[in-house]
Design a protein around this motif. Structure first.
Motif, PDB file in Angstrom:
ATOM      1  N   HIS A   1      57.269  23.607 -61.107  1.00  0.00           N
ATOM      2  CA  HIS A   1      56.121  22.846 -60.427  1.00  0.00           C
ATOM      3  C   HIS A   1      55.286  24.046 -59.830  1.00  0.00           C
ATOM      4  O   HIS A   1      54.439  24.023 -58.878  1.00  0.00           O
TER       5      HIS A   1
ATOM      6  N   ASN B   1      53.358  10.938 -57.436  1.00  0.00           N
ATOM      7  CA  ASN B   1      53.151  11.974 -57.343  1.00  0.00           C
ATOM      8  C   ASN B   1      52.777  12.349 -55.602  1.00  0.00           C
ATOM      9  O   ASN B   1      51.827  11.588 -55.071  1.00  0.00           O
TER      10      ASN B   1
ATOM     11  N   LEU C   1      60.035  18.587 -60.685  1.00  0.00           N
ATOM     12  CA  LEU C   1      59.287  19.628 -59.948  1.00  0.00           C
ATOM     13  C   LEU C   1      61.210  21.051 -59.404  1.00  0.00           C
ATOM     14  O   LEU C   1      60.615  22.027 -59.707  1.00  0.00           O
TER      15      LEU C   1
ATOM     16  N   SER D   1      62.040  23.077 -54.748  1.00  0.00           N
ATOM     17  CA  SER D   1      61.204  23.100 -56.187  1.00  0.00           C
ATOM     18  C   SER D   1      60.999  24.632 -56.604  1.00  0.00           C
ATOM     19  O   SER D   1      61.016  25.408 -55.819  1.00  0.00           O
TER      20      SER D   1
ATOM     21  N   CYS E   1      59.558  18.091 -54.332  1.00  0.00           N
ATOM     22  CA  CYS E   1      59.182  18.777 -54.125  1.00  0.00           C
ATOM     23  C   CYS E   1      60.722  19.703 -53.649  1.00  0.00           C
ATOM     24  O   CYS E   1      60.733  21.077 -53.454  1.00  0.00           O
TER      25      CYS E   1
ATOM     26  N   HIS F   1      58.343  12.492 -57.033  1.00  0.00           N
ATOM     27  CA  HIS F   1      58.036  14.136 -56.427  1.00  0.00           C
ATOM     28  C   HIS F   1      59.204  14.315 -56.012  1.00  0.00           C
ATOM     29  O   HIS F   1      59.498  14.369 -54.005  1.00  0.00           O
TER      30      HIS F   1
ATOM     31  N   THR G   1      51.434  19.557 -61.606  1.00  0.00           N
ATOM     32  CA  THR G   1      52.566  18.822 -61.601  1.00  0.00           C
ATOM     33  C   THR G   1      53.028  17.297 -61.778  1.00  0.00           C
ATOM     34  O   THR G   1      53.609  16.457 -63.114  1.00  0.00           O
TER      35      THR G   1
ATOM     36  N   PHE H   1      56.852  25.630 -68.696  1.00  0.00           N
ATOM     37  CA  PHE H   1      56.946  26.006 -67.731  1.00  0.00           C
ATOM     38  C   PHE H   1      57.801  27.087 -66.964  1.00  0.00           C
ATOM     39  O   PHE H   1      59.112  27.355 -67.346  1.00  0.00           O
TER      40      PHE H   1
ATOM     41  N   SER I   1      52.223  16.856 -65.445  1.00  0.00           N
ATOM     42  CA  SER I   1      53.795  16.223 -66.142  1.00  0.00           C
ATOM     43  C   SER I   1      54.217  15.649 -66.166  1.00  0.00           C
ATOM     44  O   SER I   1      55.546  15.254 -66.544  1.00  0.00           O
TER      45      SER I   1
ATOM     46  N   CYS J   1      49.872  19.181 -53.931  1.00  0.00           N
ATOM     47  CA  CYS J   1      50.941  18.604 -55.192  1.00  0.00           C
ATOM     48  C   CYS J   1      50.522  17.498 -56.385  1.00  0.00           C
ATOM     49  O   CYS J   1      51.322  17.308 -57.003  1.00  0.00           O
TER      50      CYS J   1
ATOM     51  N   ASN K   1      63.695  11.194 -63.103  1.00  0.00           N
ATOM     52  CA  ASN K   1      63.435  12.973 -63.351  1.00  0.00           C
ATOM     53  C   ASN K   1      64.527  13.105 -64.701  1.00  0.00           C
ATOM     54  O   ASN K   1      64.906  14.647 -64.555  1.00  0.00           O
TER      55      ASN K   1
END
Lengths: 389, 389
Positions: B337, B373, B332, B209, B289, B287, B342, B14, B345, B85, B327
């Motif tokens: 991201h 997510n 992210l 993110s 973000c 998630h 995402t 990424f 991932s 997302c 995480n």
């Protein structure tokens, strides 16, 4: 897998609807579909939305929760499907799978597109994104040019069908004339088509489908549940066959550009599931993005032999009063082509015909109906077959 | 419904991958996933693709057949899912449904996004399209401002968690430092986060993110089929729970902006299907973000009481060596991201951990893993729960 049926339908008019935003289209068609079957909104367990390019044309992605909020559907799961012009029936097929699998009993499927507020270059660029950007679009291809190449190749392999292509447009305009929701209300002639403003030889402007605003929503349910919850006496329409296939996205990569592999494979799957032959189909809505496509489709679907589709058109076999009426709604050509709504619009017509609600364009024999929806230059194809209960 | 398992995974790095087009990302990650399980390409019956905004950012919609052509998968059916997302796990859930329903045995799921070639205004506008254009975007809202409002409201209801938010960023950067595919390779401190360039108070640039290029592909199969076709000795990872819920798209329409209804409902569904409690989960990818989102998520998932998420972070409970590592991929925030990739991932990390292939960031207890997510300001949520066989 469980049997799944359509119990409610709703659509906006198709056309240049200046006063409607993308969300307004969703609200009108969505509420019509829910009212059509009379179910309580709380019965709806999921919403599958189709939209092709709201992200570019209306700065609006994530149309699932946008629609569920606008329709007051609470915390239900939503998603958007996209497969170019086949986006609508991809939403339908995904919803069908979810109900057939037993995950949900009642699902709302919707499709909407807002196009006419944009400039022609932005619409053309947005549409072209459904082709291969690196190998086709960047070097100047647009969809009229891609389908014009398919027409030229067809002429080379099977003979010139210019007259029959023009007749497809004439017949679809005739049908749209009787459809109150259709964008085109203008009868045309074969000469007008052939001498129309040239777009990409042999296609003139009359060979091309329309740029439209519009939305269509469909309520589906497990057939056994449908019988319990339906609040109206409308006929329940069962999905007896479903097929979904693909092909390479680029024209240059296809084995043939006059026999569309995605249609052939999706049709095989749908006929097998429905346990019918092409000759059992009484009427169909097929993807007439360009007039040549309608001829390819009626051949690839097994309605006519390859190379004989043009003659079938000229003999009137697919006209409204023919043996196998095609695109009685007016099709993409004359009812209109709001991309994300188009596939669902085909299902709307089949259900309307099977219920006997098609007014002046009502067909007599509507026992088995088929919808055929293509994405791009046939990189995606979804076919559904219906039968009234 | 049949049991479904993950048998193959592949991802690109990424980051800012200047030499890759959207299609290049698809090819690299797709082929890695297929090679990872060693199956014949002909075994793959369908491809479900996720992409958020290729139509605007790369003039490329219709990524299904684009990917199937690029990967040499023939005429298989494809579709694209989009739910902001959460697009990636929407593709995964749709594929899971199709296999669970018995429609297909082996399906490829992919997600890709190409972002870093675009200008900041175009990226920001494209991202904002995941909110309500008419009621939010048109009046100036962007995602940092929407999540900043959620943070401010959280501070008001439960007390200031600025320090814990910063710690989330620090921990996720620490984790990414050990992930060879991560975009960020830079350790940061709480002070750096708090004094970072302000974006929308209280969020600084370190609370947000990343803008990333990347792709992830996953091969899934019916579990009984998986055992027959897997050509490697890698562990088969079963999907034991799946949940999908929504919420109104706009912040102003939500019952609460500090308890995310979509997460609560999707979690309930996933836990019920898996027949587990939140305390049974050993590790999760959630998630993040923005840093505030990570705190909301670990509460809404039932890992910690509402209002106690900040303390849990400060006590190190969700750090890599904590009781419930969150995480470990870097999230992210620090792995990156690339929107459409995402969600997949997250699944890539869970499978990697369960196989014991996570190298320096390998966790000890990976019996049950969860992915969470979100799409938009939590208009969409998809949760999956996995267990190694």
């Amino acid at each position: 897998m469980r049997s799944v049926s359509v119990i409610g339908i709703g659509e906006t008019k198709f056309g240049k609807l200046d006063s409607y935003s993308l969300k307004d289209l969703v609200v009108e068609a969505g509420n019509k579909a829910i009212e059509d079957c009379g179910i309580d909104k709380n019965t709806i367990e999921a919403l599958y939305m189709s939209n092709f390019n709201g992200s570019y044309w209306s700065t609006q992605s994530h149309i699932g929760p946008l629609a569920s909020e606008a329709l007051g559907l609470g915390n239900i799961p939503t998603l958007r499907t996209e497969g170019a012009c086949a986006s609508g029936t991809l939403a339908f097929r995904t919803a069908w799978m979810a109900v057939a699998a037993g995950i949900y009993d009642v699902v709302l499927v919707g499709g909407a597109e807002k196009m006419t507020h944009q400039t022609t270059p932005i619409i053309t660029t947005g549409l072209a994104s459904a082709a291969d950007y690196e190998n086709e679009v960047k070097v100047g291809a647009t969809f009229p040019s891609l389908f014009a190449m398919m027409a030229q190749r067809y002429f080379y392999e099977y003979g010139n069908v210019r007259e029959a292509m023009a007749m497809c447009a004439v017949q679809n305009h005739d049908n749209a004339y009787l459809n109150p929701d259709a964008q085109m209300k203008k009868k045309i002639t074969v000469d007008m088509v052939k001498s129309g403003f040239p777009v990409a030889d042999p296609l003139t402007v009359f060979d091309c489908s329309l740029v439209s605003d519009g939305a269509v929503f469909i309520v589906i349910a497990a057939t056994d549940v449908a019988k319990q919850i339906l609040k109206t006496k409308k006929r329940i329409i069962e999905v007896i066959g479903s097929g979904h296939a693909g092909d390479v996205i680029s024209l240059s990569g296809k084995k043939s550009i006059t026999t569309l592999g995605a249609t052939v494979k999706a049709a095989e799957e749908a006929y097998k599931m429905a346990n019918i032959k092409p000759t059992d189909v009484n009427f169909a809505e097929v993807h007439d993005c360009f007039t040549i496509t309608q001829i390819l489709n009626v051949e690839d679907l097994g309605f006519f032999e390859k190379g004989k589709g043009g003659n079938a058109v000229l003999e009137g076999l697919i006209a409204r009063d023919g043996k196998l009426p095609i695109n009685v709604s007016g099709g993409l050509k004359a009812k209109g082509h709001p991309i994300g709504a188009t596939g669902l619009s085909m299902i709307y017509e089949v259900v309307t015909q099977m219920r006997g609600e098609a007014g002046e364009r009502q067909l007599k024999n509507t026992d088995i109906g088929l919808t055929h929806n293509l994405g791009g230059s046939a990189g995606t194809c979804v076919i559904n077959i219906f039968k009234g209960l």
